[in-house]
Write a protein that holds these residues in place. Structure first.
Motif, PDB file in Angstrom:
ATOM      1  N   VAL A  29       0.874  -1.172   0.000  1.00 52.66           N
ATOM      2  CA  VAL A  29       0.000   0.000   0.000  1.00 52.66           C
ATOM      3  C   VAL A  29       0.910   1.221   0.000  1.00 52.66           C
ATOM      4  O   VAL A  29       1.706   1.411   0.924  1.00 52.66           O
ATOM      5  CB  VAL A  29      -0.945   0.027   1.211  1.00 52.66           C
ATOM      6  N   LEU A  30       0.805   2.037  -1.057  1.00 53.40           N
ATOM      7  CA  LEU A  30       1.692   3.185  -1.230  1.00 53.40           C
ATOM      8  C   LEU A  30       0.885   4.458  -1.436  1.00 53.40           C
ATOM      9  O   LEU A  30      -0.214   4.422  -1.995  1.00 53.40           O
ATOM     10  CB  LEU A  30       2.584   2.984  -2.461  1.00 53.40           C
ATOM     11  N   PRO A  31       1.455   5.597  -1.027  1.00 48.44           N
ATOM     12  CA  PRO A  31       0.819   6.876  -1.357  1.00 48.44           C
ATOM     13  C   PRO A  31       1.109   7.248  -2.802  1.00 48.44           C
ATOM     14  O   PRO A  31       2.159   6.906  -3.357  1.00 48.44           O
ATOM     15  CB  PRO A  31       1.493   7.858  -0.391  1.00 48.44           C
ATOM     16  N   THR A  32       0.176   7.946  -3.431  1.00 54.48           N
ATOM     17  CA  THR A  32       0.401   8.520  -4.753  1.00 54.48           C
ATOM     18  C   THR A  32       0.123  10.017  -4.651  1.00 54.48           C
ATOM     19  O   THR A  32      -0.086  10.546  -3.560  1.00 54.48           O
ATOM     20  CB  THR A  32      -0.510   7.884  -5.814  1.00 54.48           C
ATOM     21  N   ASP A  33       0.085  10.696  -5.785  1.00 56.72           N
ATOM     22  CA  ASP A  33      -0.227  12.123  -5.765  1.00 56.72           C
ATOM     23  C   ASP A  33      -1.728  12.378  -5.621  1.00 56.72           C
ATOM     24  O   ASP A  33      -2.155  13.530  -5.598  1.00 56.72           O
ATOM     25  CB  ASP A  33       0.301  12.813  -7.021  1.00 56.72           C
ATOM     26  N   THR A  34      -2.515  11.297  -5.507  1.00 56.08           N
ATOM     27  CA  THR A  34      -3.963  11.446  -5.331  1.00 56.08           C
ATOM     28  C   THR A  34      -4.407  10.776  -4.028  1.00 56.08           C
ATOM     29  O   THR A  34      -4.719  11.450  -3.058  1.00 56.08           O
ATOM     30  CB  THR A  34      -4.721  10.871  -6.538  1.00 56.08           C
ATOM     31  N   VAL A  35      -4.418   9.446  -4.000  1.00 57.57           N
ATOM     32  CA  VAL A  35      -4.850   8.687  -2.823  1.00 57.57           C
ATOM     33  C   VAL A  35      -3.867   7.545  -2.580  1.00 57.57           C
ATOM     34  O   VAL A  35      -2.935   7.331  -3.351  1.00 57.57           O
ATOM     35  CB  VAL A  35      -6.279   8.131  -3.023  1.00 57.57           C
ATOM     36  N   TYR A  36      -4.093   6.795  -1.495  1.00 59.25           N
ATOM     37  CA  TYR A  36      -3.333   5.567  -1.272  1.00 59.25           C
ATOM     38  C   TYR A  36      -3.832   4.490  -2.229  1.00 59.25           C
ATOM     39  O   TYR A  36      -5.013   4.433  -2.575  1.00 59.25           O
ATOM     40  CB  TYR A  36      -3.481   5.082   0.167  1.00 59.25           C
ATOM     41  N   ALA A  37      -2.896   3.613  -2.645  1.00 63.45           N
ATOM     42  CA  ALA A  37      -3.247   2.579  -3.615  1.00 63.45           C
ATOM     43  C   ALA A  37      -2.551   1.269  -3.280  1.00 63.45           C
ATOM     44  O   ALA A  37      -1.467   1.251  -2.686  1.00 63.45           O
ATOM     45  CB  ALA A  37      -2.856   3.020  -5.022  1.00 63.45           C
ATOM     46  N   PHE A  38      -3.193   0.163  -3.651  1.00 60.27           N
ATOM     47  CA  PHE A  38      -2.527  -1.129  -3.676  1.00 60.27           C
ATOM     48  C   PHE A  38      -1.617  -1.135  -4.900  1.00 60.27           C
ATOM     49  O   PHE A  38      -2.049  -0.818  -6.008  1.00 60.27           O
ATOM     50  CB  PHE A  38      -3.543  -2.271  -3.819  1.00 60.27           C
ATOM     51  N   VAL A  39      -0.357  -1.526  -4.709  1.00 63.82           N
ATOM     52  CA  VAL A  39       0.608  -1.452  -5.804  1.00 63.82           C
ATOM     53  C   VAL A  39       1.481  -2.706  -5.805  1.00 63.82           C
ATOM     54  O   VAL A  39       1.949  -3.156  -4.758  1.00 63.82           O
ATOM     55  CB  VAL A  39       1.493  -0.194  -5.683  1.00 63.82           C
ATOM     56  N   THR A  40       1.723  -3.240  -6.997  1.00 67.16           N
ATOM     57  CA  THR A  40       2.640  -4.353  -7.180  1.00 67.16           C
ATOM     58  C   THR A  40       3.301  -4.195  -8.541  1.00 67.16           C
ATOM     59  O   THR A  40       2.991  -3.269  -9.290  1.00 67.16           O
ATOM     60  CB  THR A  40       1.893  -5.697  -7.074  1.00 67.16           C
ATOM     61  N   LEU A  41       4.249  -5.070  -8.863  1.00 67.41           N
ATOM     62  CA  LEU A  41       4.802  -5.057 -10.213  1.00 67.41           C
ATOM     63  C   LEU A  41       3.778  -5.628 -11.184  1.00 67.41           C
ATOM     64  O   LEU A  41       3.037  -6.555 -10.843  1.00 67.41           O
ATOM     65  CB  LEU A  41       6.082  -5.897 -10.275  1.00 67.41           C
ATOM     66  N   ALA A  42       3.768  -5.115 -12.402  1.00 70.32           N
ATOM     67  CA  ALA A  42       2.765  -5.550 -13.384  1.00 70.32           C
ATOM     68  C   ALA A  42       2.865  -7.040 -13.696  1.00 70.32           C
ATOM     69  O   ALA A  42       1.890  -7.646 -14.132  1.00 70.32           O
ATOM     70  CB  ALA A  42       2.905  -4.731 -14.656  1.00 70.32           C
ATOM     71  N   GLN A  43       4.034  -7.643 -13.462  1.00 72.72           N
ATOM     72  CA  GLN A  43       4.185  -9.073 -13.749  1.00 72.72           C
ATOM     73  C   GLN A  43       3.726  -9.961 -12.592  1.00 72.72           C
ATOM     74  O   GLN A  43       3.679 -11.187 -12.745  1.00 72.72           O
ATOM     75  CB  GLN A  43       5.659  -9.387 -14.051  1.00 72.72           C
ATOM     76  N   ASN A  44       3.376  -9.375 -11.457  1.00 73.94           N
ATOM     77  CA  ASN A  44       3.038 -10.161 -10.268  1.00 73.94           C
ATOM     78  C   ASN A  44       1.571 -10.581 -10.302  1.00 73.94           C
ATOM     79  O   ASN A  44       0.703  -9.977  -9.677  1.00 73.94           O
ATOM     80  CB  ASN A  44       3.332  -9.361  -8.996  1.00 73.94           C
ATOM     81  N   LYS A  45       1.303 -11.652 -11.044  1.00 75.35           N
ATOM     82  CA  LYS A  45      -0.074 -12.100 -11.252  1.00 75.35           C
ATOM     83  C   LYS A  45      -0.785 -12.407  -9.931  1.00 75.35           C
ATOM     84  O   LYS A  45      -1.956 -12.065  -9.747  1.00 75.35           O
ATOM     85  CB  LYS A  45      -0.087 -13.330 -12.159  1.00 75.35           C
ATOM     86  N   ASP A  46      -0.083 -13.042  -9.003  1.00 74.32           N
ATOM     87  CA  ASP A  46      -0.711 -13.414  -7.734  1.00 74.32           C
ATOM     88  C   ASP A  46      -1.092 -12.182  -6.916  1.00 74.32           C
ATOM     89  O   ASP A  46      -2.159 -12.148  -6.290  1.00 74.32           O
ATOM     90  CB  ASP A  46       0.221 -14.310  -6.909  1.00 74.32           C
ATOM     91  N   SER A  47      -0.236 -11.166  -6.916  1.00 76.90           N
ATOM     92  CA  SER A  47      -0.543  -9.953  -6.165  1.00 76.90           C
ATOM     93  C   SER A  47      -1.669  -9.161  -6.823  1.00 76.90           C
ATOM     94  O   SER A  47      -2.487  -8.542  -6.141  1.00 76.90           O
ATOM     95  CB  SER A  47       0.710  -9.077  -6.030  1.00 76.90           C
ATOM     96  N   ILE A  48      -1.727  -9.189  -8.146  1.00 79.78           N
ATOM     97  CA  ILE A  48      -2.841  -8.545  -8.830  1.00 79.78           C
ATOM     98  C   ILE A  48      -4.149  -9.251  -8.478  1.00 79.78           C
ATOM     99  O   ILE A  48      -5.172  -8.613  -8.223  1.00 79.78           O
ATOM    100  CB  ILE A  48      -2.588  -8.526 -10.351  1.00 79.78           C
ATOM    101  N   ALA A  49      -4.109 -10.579  -8.400  1.00 79.65           N
ATOM    102  CA  ALA A  49      -5.291 -11.331  -7.978  1.00 79.65           C
ATOM    103  C   ALA A  49      -5.664 -10.990  -6.533  1.00 79.65           C
ATOM    104  O   ALA A  49      -6.856 -10.936  -6.189  1.00 79.65           O
ATOM    105  CB  ALA A  49      -5.038 -12.831  -8.123  1.00 79.65           C
ATOM    106  N   GLN A  50      -4.665 -10.730  -5.680  1.00 78.08           N
ATOM    107  CA  GLN A  50      -4.941 -10.347  -4.296  1.00 78.08           C
ATOM    108  C   GLN A  50      -5.643  -8.994  -4.228  1.00 78.08           C
ATOM    109  O   GLN A  50      -6.565  -8.802  -3.421  1.00 78.08           O
ATOM    110  CB  GLN A  50      -3.639 -10.317  -3.488  1.00 78.08           C
TER     111      GLN A  50
END
Length: 205
Positions: A29-50
């Protein structure tokens, strides 16, 4: 796990720690210039599923690709000429999400059923520091909280740290969503008005 980084100059040691986590498949969970977001590498299929499980999203629900710059972005989208490029240079980096037709280089789980993807070039020191050390873009989605609840980091950490690998503070967030523009045709179409100023004369979806 909670990490606290300097808001303007994130500590290199902690940035490297986060880079290694992302390369290892972690979901953050990272801050961005707008809101907090769930973030992972684009290749991380399991984390995207999470992310999809946490937010109760259907498969192929649009997530956002966070790119380092225009050059990296061009690898993952099909762009539409010089007019659009000049427009993007005027507004990015900044609080905008741009909807493109996805290039074939994106895996199927990272795009919508319509083969589109949302792209952001974020104006935030931590996101920039991470992308500077990563070969691939990041992929994520805003937390499932109303924007006004994005300001209390400790409450956010209490809520999500058991479901992700780290929750990171790096200065305050604006607490407003990005402005979404569909740029597949010219002129772009306004999908959602958010923090980014809407250029005059754009049609609305």
């Amino acid at each position: 796990m909670r990490l606290y980084l300097h808001s303007d100059n994130p500590e290199p040691r902690l940035v490297k720690q986060l880079v290694e986590k992302l390369k290892g498949g972690s979901l953050l969970v990272l801050p961005t210039d707008t809101v907090y977001a769930f973030v992972t590498l684009a290749q991380n299929k399991d984390s995207i599923a999470q992310i999809q499980r946490i937010k109760d999203l259907p498969k192929h629900k649009a997530l956002t690709l966070y790119c380092r710059d225009f050059s990296q972005m061009s690898t993952y989208v099909r762009t539409q000429g010089n007019q659009l490029f000049r427009f993007m240079k005027d507004i990015l980096p900044g609080p905008y999400t741009l909807i493109f037709d996805a290039a074939k280089s994106l895996p199927h789980y990272a795009v919508t059923k319509q083969n589109t993807v949302g792209i952001r070039i974020v104006e935030h020191p931590l996101i920039a520091a991470l992308l500077a050390q990563l070969d691939l873009p990041l992929m994520g989605s805003s937390l499932d909280l109303p924007p006004e609840d994005m300001h209390d980091f400790e409450e956010i950490a209490d809520r999500y740290e058991s479901r992700v690998d780290a929750v990171v503070e790096c200065g305050p967030v604006s607490g407003a969503y990005s402005t979404i523009l569909d740029v597949r045709t010219w002129p772009p179409t306004l999908i959602r008005e958010g923090l980014g100023a809407v250029p005059e004369g754009l049609p609305e979806a």
